[in-house]
Design an enzyme around this catalytic site. Structure first.
Site, PDB file in Angstrom:
ATOM      1  N   HIS A 207       0.616  -1.078  -0.075  1.00 36.54           N
ATOM      2  CA  HIS A 207       0.131  -0.100  -0.135  1.00 36.54           C
ATOM      3  C   HIS A 207       0.870   1.336   0.077  1.00 36.54           C
ATOM      4  CE1 HIS A 207       1.078   0.888   4.321  1.00 36.54           C
ATOM      5  NE2 HIS A 207       0.700  -0.423   4.563  1.00 36.54           N
TER       6      HIS A 207
ATOM      7  N   CYS B 178       3.454  -4.907   6.386  1.00 39.40           N
ATOM      8  CA  CYS B 178       3.021  -4.582   4.998  1.00 39.40           C
ATOM      9  C   CYS B 178       4.236  -4.225   4.219  1.00 39.40           C
ATOM     10  CB  CYS B 178       1.908  -3.718   4.967  1.00 39.40           C
ATOM     11  SG  CYS B 178       0.437  -4.018   5.651  1.00 39.40           S
TER      12      CYS B 178
END
Length: 420
Positions: free
Chosen positions: A342, A361
């Site tokens: 992201h 992430c």
């Protein structure tokens, strides 16, 4: 007056010439003979089978009954019939020429004539709690037809089940897309359910299924799909007993296309992501991966969802109140447990390509609001589709669990196809 006319008519008949009286008598005898023959030939045997015309004249000639006998199991008007293995249509002293089985909505059951024309079998399960009609025709060696009609009703299920499938019908996906089915009820008859599901590809490659527990079944080939592959999922679960008394209801085909091959390799130690499409490196992007205390999984992970902006709350993935970011830009899911690639607008630009600071992430430089198309995160988001692969290596973590997302690629082909 009436008695006089009657007497006069009788006198006229008595006075008729002898030849005329003989002709009248002969005509009466002929009419009686014809009526006798018609009565003898017009009988009805009252059975289920009906003989047709034709034949060579053996055993009674053209109008003799057919020697062929049609047999239907279950018996006429049977109830609580099993949806598989019970319906059988056979012919003795002849061969089947036509078998039609239909439900109470008029939908026909597919099937085929086998054993040299002496048997017919359905190619799919019957539906539960359904009334069916069977009409079958056979011919004997002389071409005379025999027909039979029957009805029956299948078993009433205790419950039903369905499979929720990924990807969607008509979609275009990336090279790593697995076909995944999640069932709304536990499946104990896994062999029967799996046999009712096929996944085929064009160009053809072997595609095999693997169970994760008793409610999830995934399919994949040995290697990533080739660009341009057409894939078809055929669900024939209607009437399949998935567990005791629990029957499937679906009969559906799902088609999708593999649009291209894009594999992006994240090197957590070098803080880079190399994006390769159809075998050609198209870009190297600086990234930040998981920090030493919250490392990123290693392994092959498939993009399953895309959100231009989404909320990420640490409470939902076991990080307590460490973070709650309401507007994470350009987010794409890699695992069910919460791993994403992201955009990141809260870390300094120098972080990307030099340090790992995330909670697991893969982060790319971005601006708040996801409205700047010139950022690395916006570029990667626009270049990615569902089914693309992100491979992470050199992270100080374990390999992602194959069931955590559509990540069965982390199993060898031998493991994937092993008996379960």
């Amino acid at each position: 007056m009436k008695p006089i006319r009657a007497a006069r008519a009788t006198a006229l008949r008595k006075n008729a010439p002898l030849g005329a009286r003989n002709r009248n008598a002969a005509l009466a005898l002929l009419v009686g003979a014809v009526m006798l023959v018609a009565t003898a030939c017009g009988g009805d045997d009252g059975g289920d089978a009906k003989g047709g015309s034709g034949g060579s004249g053996k055993g009674g000639g053209k109008n003799a009954a057919s020697a062929a006998v049609v047999n239907i199991v279950p018996k006429n008007k049977a109830a609580d019939v099993a949806t598989d293995g019970t319906l059988k249509v056979t012919a003795s002293k002849g061969k089947l020429t036509s078998v039609e089985v239909a439900d109470d909505k008029g939908d026909k059951v597919p099937g085929r004539i086998t054993k040299g024309g002496t048997a017919w079998e359905p190619s799919e399960h019957l539906g539960p709690n359904t009334k069916y009609t069977v009409d079958a025709v056979a011919k004997d060696a002389d071409g005379r037809e025999s027909a039979k009609h029957s009805t029956f009703t299948t078993v009433v299920p205790k419950d039903t089940f369905v499979g929720y499938f990924t990807p969607e019908d008509g979609s275009t996906v990336g090279t790593g897309m697995e076909v995944s089915l999640n069932f709304n009820r536990p499946v104990t008859n896994q062999k029967s359910v799996q046999q009712a599901i096929t996944v085929t590809a064009s160009p053809s490659v072997p595609v095999k299924g693997h169970w994760f527990g008793n409610q999830r079944l995934d399919f994949r080939p040995e290697n990533y799909w080739a660009k341009g592959t057409k894939v078809k999922l055929s669900l024939r679960l209607k009437g399949v007993e998935g567990a005791d008394g629990v029957y499937g209801t679906q009969s559906k085909d799902v088609n999708f296309t593999v649009g291209r091959s894009q594999v992006s390799v994240v090197d957590a130690a070098k803080h880079t992501m190399k994006v390769t499409r159809d075998g050609k490196l198209i870009k190297t992007v600086p990234i930040t991966a998981g920090s030493p205390s919250t490392t990123t999984y290693n392994g092959k992970m498939v993009i399953t969802e895309k959100y231009k902006v989404t909320r990420m709350n640490g409470d939902t993935v076991g990080f307590g109140g460490e973070y709650d970011i309401k507007d994470v830009p350009h987010a794409m899911r890699l695992t069910t447990s919460g791993t994403f690639v992201h955009g990141n607008y809260w870390a300094g630009p120098s972080t990307f390509g030099s340090a790992n600071v995330s909670h697991g992430c893969v982060g790319l430089l971005d601006h708040r609001g996801a409205n700047d198309a010139g950022t690395p995160a916006a570029w990667f988001y626009d270049q990615s589709i569902i089914g693309d692969v992100v491979e992470v290596k050199n992270s100080k973590d374990k390999t992602v669990d194959p069931s955590n997302g559509l990540n069965g690629w982390n199993m060898s082909w031998a493991e994937w196809t092993a008996a379960q």
